[in-house]
Enzyme design. Sequence first.
Site, PDB file in Angstrom:
ATOM      1  N   PRO A 143       0.810  -1.129  -0.047  1.00  7.06           N
ATOM      2  CA  PRO A 143       0.046  -0.105   0.197  1.00  7.06           C
ATOM      3  C   PRO A 143       0.874   1.350   0.117  1.00  7.06           C
ATOM      4  O   PRO A 143       1.822   1.489   0.841  1.00  7.06           O
ATOM      5  CB  PRO A 143      -0.734  -0.169   1.315  1.00  7.06           C
ATOM      6  CG  PRO A 143       0.086  -1.081   2.277  1.00  7.06           C
ATOM      7  CD  PRO A 143       0.919  -1.869   1.375  1.00  7.06           C
ATOM      8  N   MET A 144       0.740   2.202  -1.002  1.00  3.01           N
ATOM      9  CA  MET A 144       1.441   3.368  -0.754  1.00  3.01           C
ATOM     10  C   MET A 144       0.430   4.605  -1.093  1.00  3.01           C
ATOM     11  O   MET A 144       0.081   4.732  -2.346  1.00  3.01           O
ATOM     12  CB  MET A 144       2.650   3.302  -2.125  1.00  3.01           C
ATOM     13  CG  MET A 144       3.727   2.433  -1.396  1.00  3.01           C
ATOM     14  SD  MET A 144       5.090   2.549  -2.553  1.00  3.01           S
ATOM     15  CE  MET A 144       4.491   1.501  -3.975  1.00  3.01           C
TER      16      MET A 144
ATOM     17  N   GLN B 288      -6.553  -1.085   2.834  1.00  2.00           N
ATOM     18  CA  GLN B 288      -6.034  -0.894   3.819  1.00  2.00           C
ATOM     19  C   GLN B 288      -6.530   0.202   4.893  1.00  2.00           C
ATOM     20  O   GLN B 288      -6.921   1.139   4.128  1.00  2.00           O
ATOM     21  CB  GLN B 288      -4.329  -0.749   3.727  1.00  2.00           C
ATOM     22  CG  GLN B 288      -3.695  -0.666   4.910  1.00  2.00           C
ATOM     23  CD  GLN B 288      -2.373   0.032   5.008  1.00  2.00           C
ATOM     24  OE1 GLN B 288      -2.230   1.312   4.676  1.00  2.00           O
ATOM     25  NE2 GLN B 288      -1.376  -0.564   5.510  1.00  2.00           N
TER      26      GLN B 288
ATOM     27  N   CYS C  79       2.940   3.050   9.565  1.00  2.00           N
ATOM     28  CA  CYS C  79       2.941   4.434   8.853  1.00  2.00           C
ATOM     29  C   CYS C  79       3.814   5.281   9.759  1.00  2.00           C
ATOM     30  O   CYS C  79       3.555   5.352  11.018  1.00  2.00           O
ATOM     31  CB  CYS C  79       1.833   5.143   8.532  1.00  2.00           C
ATOM     32  SG  CYS C  79       2.060   6.379   7.654  1.00  2.00           S
TER      33      CYS C  79
ATOM     34  N   LYS D  99      -0.212  -4.837   8.911  1.00  2.95           N
ATOM     35  CA  LYS D  99       1.250  -4.278   8.590  1.00  2.95           C
ATOM     36  C   LYS D  99       1.789  -3.457   9.609  1.00  2.95           C
ATOM     37  O   LYS D  99       1.420  -2.715  10.140  1.00  2.95           O
ATOM     38  CB  LYS D  99       1.045  -3.748   7.213  1.00  2.95           C
ATOM     39  CG  LYS D  99       2.271  -3.181   6.621  1.00  2.95           C
ATOM     40  CD  LYS D  99       2.165  -2.811   5.149  1.00  2.95           C
ATOM     41  CE  LYS D  99       3.536  -2.135   4.503  1.00  2.95           C
ATOM     42  NZ  LYS D  99       3.781  -1.118   4.758  1.00  2.95           N
TER      43      LYS D  99
ATOM     44  N   ASN E  55       8.975  -7.072   4.116  1.00  6.03           N
ATOM     45  CA  ASN E  55       8.825  -5.767   3.344  1.00  6.03           C
ATOM     46  C   ASN E  55      10.161  -4.999   3.698  1.00  6.03           C
ATOM     47  O   ASN E  55      10.854  -4.963   4.711  1.00  6.03           O
ATOM     48  CB  ASN E  55       7.632  -5.168   3.734  1.00  6.03           C
ATOM     49  CG  ASN E  55       7.561  -3.651   3.178  1.00  6.03           C
ATOM     50  OD1 ASN E  55       7.439  -2.698   3.874  1.00  6.03           O
ATOM     51  ND2 ASN E  55       7.761  -3.562   1.661  1.00  6.03           N
ATOM     52  N   GLY E  56      10.314  -4.142   2.629  1.00  5.90           N
ATOM     53  CA  GLY E  56      11.511  -3.317   2.819  1.00  5.90           C
ATOM     54  C   GLY E  56      13.101  -3.418   1.789  1.00  5.90           C
ATOM     55  O   GLY E  56      13.287  -4.546   2.015  1.00  5.90           O
TER      56      GLY E  56
ATOM     57  N   GLY F 193       7.543  -2.012  -2.442  1.00  9.37           N
ATOM     58  CA  GLY F 193       7.055  -0.642  -2.683  1.00  9.37           C
ATOM     59  C   GLY F 193       7.486   0.048  -3.544  1.00  9.37           C
ATOM     60  O   GLY F 193       7.233   0.070  -4.837  1.00  9.37           O
TER      61      GLY F 193
HETATM   62  C1  LIG Z   1       5.003   6.999  -1.092  1.00  9.62           C
HETATM   63  C2  LIG Z   1       4.988   6.026  -0.079  1.00  9.62           C
HETATM   64  C3  LIG Z   1       3.534   5.875   0.712  1.00  9.62           C
HETATM   65  C4  LIG Z   1       3.406   4.967   1.492  1.00  9.62           C
HETATM   66  N1  LIG Z   1       2.134   4.687   2.132  1.00  9.62           N
HETATM   67  C5  LIG Z   1       1.747   3.539   2.813  1.00  9.62           C
HETATM   68  C6  LIG Z   1       0.411   3.558   3.132  1.00  9.62           C
HETATM   69  O1  LIG Z   1      -0.309   4.087   2.755  1.00  9.62           O
HETATM   70  N2  LIG Z   1       0.133   2.346   4.122  1.00  9.62           N
HETATM   71  C7  LIG Z   1       1.333   1.541   4.623  1.00  9.62           C
HETATM   72  O2  LIG Z   1       1.199   0.675   5.102  1.00  9.62           O
HETATM   73  N3  LIG Z   1       2.365   1.859   4.117  1.00  9.62           N
HETATM   74  C8  LIG Z   1       2.902   2.720   3.283  1.00  9.62           C
HETATM   75  N4  LIG Z   1       4.275   3.046   2.745  1.00  9.62           N
HETATM   76  C9  LIG Z   1       5.274   2.092   3.238  1.00  9.62           C
HETATM   77  C10 LIG Z   1       5.418   1.046   2.173  1.00  9.62           C
HETATM   78  O3  LIG Z   1       4.202   0.257   2.214  1.00  9.62           O
HETATM   79  C11 LIG Z   1       6.381   0.010   2.633  1.00  9.62           C
HETATM   80  O4  LIG Z   1       6.267  -0.619   3.825  1.00  9.62           O
HETATM   81  C12 LIG Z   1       7.719   0.770   2.466  1.00  9.62           C
HETATM   82  O5  LIG Z   1       7.903   1.654   1.424  1.00  9.62           O
HETATM   83  C13 LIG Z   1       8.905  -0.105   2.371  1.00  9.62           C
HETATM   84  O6  LIG Z   1       9.216  -0.905   1.444  1.00  9.62           O
HETATM   85  P1  LIG Z   1      10.101  -0.569   0.058  1.00  9.62           P
HETATM   86  O7  LIG Z   1      11.280  -0.475   0.629  1.00  9.62           O
HETATM   87  O8  LIG Z   1       9.937  -1.775  -1.042  1.00  9.62           O
HETATM   88  O9  LIG Z   1       9.515   0.547  -0.431  1.00  9.62           O
HETATM   89  C14 LIG Z   1       4.420   4.104   1.848  1.00  9.62           C
HETATM   90  C15 LIG Z   1       5.935   4.321   1.467  1.00  9.62           C
HETATM   91  C16 LIG Z   1       5.775   5.168   0.396  1.00  9.62           C
HETATM   92  C17 LIG Z   1       7.125   5.413  -0.144  1.00  9.62           C
END
Ligand SMILES: Cc1cc2nc3c(=O)[nH]c(=O)nc-3n(C[C@H](O)[C@H](O)[C@H](O)COP(=O)(O)O)c2cc1C
Length: 347
Positions: free
Chosen positions: A32-33, A86, A116, A155, A216-217, A240
């Site tokens: 989710p982003m 979410q 978050c 999450k 994740n990450g 993400g």
């Molecule tokens: C622009 C952005 C928006 C995000 N929005 C959410 C969100 O709405 N809900 C959530 O659980 N995590 C959110 N995240 C976190 C991501 O879901 C993820 O946990 C995090 O980016 C780490 O994964 P990655 O390294 O693959 O990016 C967001 C991350 C980014 C960069």
Amino acid sequence: MPPQPEAAPPESALPGVRIGDVLVPGRVFVAPMTGVSDLPFRRLAARLGAPYVATEMVASAEFARGRPDVVRRAAVGEGLPLTVIQLVGADPLAMAEGARLAERAGADLIDLNFGCPAKEVTGAACGSALMRDLEQARRIIGAAVAATSRPVTLKMRLGWDEASRNAPALAEAAQALGVQAITVHGRTRAQFYRGVADWAAVREVRQAIRLPLVVNGDVTDAESARAALAASGADAVMIGRGVYGRPWLAAAIQQALDGRQPFAEPGPDERLGLVLDHLAESLRFYGEGLGLKVFRKHLAWAIEAAPWPASAEARRAARARLCRLEQASQVQAALTALWLEPERLAA
Ligand SMILES: Cc1cc2nc3c(=O)[nH]c(=O)nc-3n(C[C@H](O)[C@H](O)[C@H](O)COP(=O)(O)O)c2cc1C
């Protein structure tokens, strides 16, 4: 000897991950982003083979009050084989109402955001702030699980900070309350997005729960996906930021994990078709003005992620030029021209 019950197939033999009564048909989930995972993006990623694409976080209290921009975040539609909504919130009653509405809206899975790190979110006692208040976390989880017949998932991060890495305890509590899968971003809240994700630390959650676990990450390709799975012992990875400009990424990583094909990026024609489709969907979903505005970040990422124009500087110049255009038709024409003659036009 009494007849032995037939052993269930090992989880790893399934083609995906079973979460309650839902079989997610793959092991590479899209995160989710907020500001990214709107319906046009989710449809595109799903069409390209992502087995799981969550909505942006939906504030449960505002969702329940019907605030239009929040309801739009939970939008579902054709082309989504699996709907994951979410929710974020601080109040058990609002979260329960959010879960009921999400189910009514068509959610197959309902994910709760306890990860978050944003100040506006933690300041309102939501998101990762709940990792500092396990009692309130329990009340929220219990209320959401009781309010819906859909599987509820959670999450989270490793903890609030280094001194309080309590993800295993929260995961265990969530499992006892009926949560059906856990995703862990391998950073603490205090890290925000700094440093590197600690996939090995997620193994402590693996040891605490029987539920499907998603790591994740910093997963951006097949190699990092393999490493994250091996270090954490998780059943799936969630990607993400790696999908920026590459909505096909989940399927490409999945194919490489399955050994079906090496990791492959699409070629120029396919990429151009995808960007133009995404723009058209965005205009349809939001209307012309807002549709183009929202699409600009995807446009910038698509140009950045493309292997041409060859020089990074030329790509930056093209990106800046295309993101300033005010009409969708100008963007369509400029994109097509850029793709057909990248070097000349970027010069
Ligand atoms: C622009 C952005 C928006 C995000 N929005 C959410 C969100 O709405 N809900 C959530 O659980 N995590 C959110 N995240 C976190 C991501 O879901 C993820 O946990 C995090 O980016 C780490 O994964 P990655 O390294 O693959 O990016 C967001 C991350 C980014 C960069």
